[in-house]
Design a protein around this motif. Structure first.
Motif, PDB file in Angstrom:
ATOM      1  N   GLY A  45      11.862  -3.434  -2.012  1.00  0.00           N
ATOM      2  CA  GLY A  45      10.967  -3.762  -0.913  1.00  0.00           C
ATOM      3  C   GLY A  45      11.638  -3.717   0.446  1.00  0.00           C
ATOM      4  N   ALA A  46      12.882  -4.180   0.529  1.00  0.00           N
ATOM      5  CA  ALA A  46      13.591  -4.171   1.812  1.00  0.00           C
ATOM      6  C   ALA A  46      13.809  -2.738   2.293  1.00  0.00           C
ATOM      7  CB  ALA A  46      14.925  -4.902   1.688  1.00  0.00           C
TER       8      ALA A  46
ATOM      9  N   GLU B 258       0.837  -1.204   0.000  1.00  0.00           N
ATOM     10  CA  GLU B 258       0.000   0.000   0.000  1.00  0.00           C
ATOM     11  C   GLU B 258       0.873   1.254   0.000  1.00  0.00           C
ATOM     12  OE1 GLU B 258      -4.150  -0.278   2.100  1.00  0.00           O
ATOM     13  OE2 GLU B 258      -2.579  -0.942   3.487  1.00  0.00           O
ATOM     14  N   PHE B 259       1.920   1.245   0.811  1.00  0.00           N
ATOM     15  CA  PHE B 259       2.858   2.365   0.875  1.00  0.00           C
ATOM     16  C   PHE B 259       3.467   2.612  -0.507  1.00  0.00           C
ATOM     17  CE2 PHE B 259       7.304   3.732   2.268  1.00  0.00           C
ATOM     18  CZ  PHE B 259       6.948   5.054   2.498  1.00  0.00           C
ATOM     19  N   ARG B 260       3.937   1.548  -1.139  1.00  0.00           N
ATOM     20  CA  ARG B 260       4.527   1.651  -2.477  1.00  0.00           C
ATOM     21  C   ARG B 260       3.522   2.224  -3.471  1.00  0.00           C
ATOM     22  NH1 ARG B 260       4.650  -0.417  -7.359  1.00  0.00           N
ATOM     23  NH2 ARG B 260       6.647  -0.617  -8.435  1.00  0.00           N
ATOM     24  N   ARG B 261       2.277   1.719  -3.427  1.00  0.00           N
ATOM     25  CA  ARG B 261       1.251   2.181  -4.371  1.00  0.00           C
ATOM     26  C   ARG B 261       1.012   3.674  -4.236  1.00  0.00           C
ATOM     27  NH1 ARG B 261      -3.677   3.341  -3.734  1.00  0.00           N
ATOM     28  NH2 ARG B 261      -3.966   2.217  -1.786  1.00  0.00           N
TER      29      ARG B 261
ATOM     30  N   PRO C 166      -9.571   2.146   0.991  1.00  0.00           N
ATOM     31  CA  PRO C 166      -8.335   2.343   0.227  1.00  0.00           C
ATOM     32  C   PRO C 166      -7.467   3.476   0.779  1.00  0.00           C
ATOM     33  CG  PRO C 166     -10.242   3.078  -1.028  1.00  0.00           C
ATOM     34  CD  PRO C 166     -10.763   2.425   0.207  1.00  0.00           C
ATOM     35  N   LEU C 167      -6.169   3.220   0.794  1.00  0.00           N
ATOM     36  CA  LEU C 167      -5.184   4.206   1.224  1.00  0.00           C
ATOM     37  C   LEU C 167      -5.026   5.257   0.137  1.00  0.00           C
ATOM     38  CD1 LEU C 167      -3.015   4.827   3.446  1.00  0.00           C
ATOM     39  CD2 LEU C 167      -1.395   3.660   1.951  1.00  0.00           C
ATOM     40  N   ILE C 168      -5.142   6.547   0.520  1.00  0.00           N
ATOM     41  CA  ILE C 168      -4.961   7.626  -0.453  1.00  0.00           C
ATOM     42  C   ILE C 168      -3.864   8.599  -0.047  1.00  0.00           C
ATOM     43  CG2 ILE C 168      -7.284   7.530  -1.435  1.00  0.00           C
ATOM     44  CD1 ILE C 168      -8.012   9.900   0.429  1.00  0.00           C
ATOM     45  N   GLY C 169      -3.334   8.445   1.169  1.00  0.00           N
ATOM     46  CA  GLY C 169      -2.264   9.329   1.596  1.00  0.00           C
ATOM     47  C   GLY C 169      -1.526   8.768   2.785  1.00  0.00           C
ATOM     48  N   VAL C 170      -0.260   9.177   2.905  1.00  0.00           N
ATOM     49  CA  VAL C 170       0.564   8.718   4.024  1.00  0.00           C
ATOM     50  C   VAL C 170       1.559   9.808   4.414  1.00  0.00           C
ATOM     51  CG1 VAL C 170       2.303   7.584   2.554  1.00  0.00           C
ATOM     52  CG2 VAL C 170       1.963   6.793   4.888  1.00  0.00           C
ATOM     53  N   ALA C 171       1.789   9.915   5.711  1.00  0.00           N
ATOM     54  CA  ALA C 171       2.847  10.776   6.252  1.00  0.00           C
ATOM     55  C   ALA C 171       3.727   9.890   7.121  1.00  0.00           C
ATOM     56  CB  ALA C 171       2.261  11.919   7.072  1.00  0.00           C
ATOM     57  N   ARG C 172       5.027  10.006   6.926  1.00  0.00           N
ATOM     58  CA  ARG C 172       5.995   9.208   7.688  1.00  0.00           C
ATOM     59  C   ARG C 172       6.912  10.192   8.391  1.00  0.00           C
ATOM     60  NH1 ARG C 172      11.014   6.966   6.654  1.00  0.00           N
ATOM     61  NH2 ARG C 172      11.117   8.015   4.656  1.00  0.00           N
TER      62      ARG C 172
ATOM     63  N   LEU D 110       5.748  10.475  -6.532  1.00  0.00           N
ATOM     64  CA  LEU D 110       7.043  10.391  -5.847  1.00  0.00           C
ATOM     65  C   LEU D 110       7.793   9.108  -6.188  1.00  0.00           C
ATOM     66  CD1 LEU D 110       6.129  11.764  -2.302  1.00  0.00           C
ATOM     67  CD2 LEU D 110       7.374  12.927  -4.131  1.00  0.00           C
ATOM     68  N   GLY D 111       7.133   8.185  -6.872  1.00  0.00           N
ATOM     69  CA  GLY D 111       7.773   6.928  -7.232  1.00  0.00           C
ATOM     70  C   GLY D 111       8.989   7.102  -8.108  1.00  0.00           C
TER      71      GLY D 111
END
Length: 141
Positions: free
Chosen positions: A38-39, A19-22, A62-68, A29-30
């Motif tokens: 993956g690692a 999901e993070f990758r998608r 569905p995931l549409i955004g992420v903050a790390r 940003l990909g």
């Protein structure tokens, strides 16, 4: 984004790598992130002190955004990634993730980040102050 859907913001420390990758790929940003390693993606998530997600409140969520982020939860938080799927950009999802970070961290924790050049205007619009003194050692790989 689906009509009549709401966005759920949450702390999600065990975010699925796929999901993070998608979201990284869908955000654009990909092209500048190691999405095929993956690692490394796993290490990026595992090393984060705070992982926040934005999900549509519809079937499947569905995931549409992420903050790390990296933080001590006391003095400062560094947002190392803010990514929103292109289909949800311009709808306030990035601001919502930043607001959720501020809510979870509380008023005594400062938030900093390094912006991609084309995102500077976004951070200014949400009220972040531009800082002139930042320094960087580039990655070797």
């Amino acid at each position: 984004m689906a009509e009549n859907s709401h966005v759920l913001y949450a702390r999600e420390p065990a975010l699925d790598i796929a999901e993070f990758r998608r979201v990284l790929v869908e955000s654009g940003l990909g092209e500048t992130r190691p999405v095929d390693d993956g690692a490394r993606l796993q290490a990026m998530l595992a090393g984060a002190d705070l992982v926040l997600t934005a999900r549509l409140d519809v079937e499947g969520k569905p995931l549409i955004g992420v903050a790390r982020a990296l933080t001590d939860f006391s003095w400062v938080c560094y947002i190392s990634k803010l990514a929103v799927s292109q289909s949800a950009q311009g709808l306030g999802i990035g601001k919502g993730l930043m607001d959720e970070a501020r809510r979870q961290l509380g008023p005594s924790v400062a938030i900093s980040l390094i912006s991609m050049p084309d995102a500077v205007g976004f951070y200014e619009r949400i009220g972040m102050k531009r800082m002139p003194d930042a320094f960087w050692f580039s990655r070797k790989d």
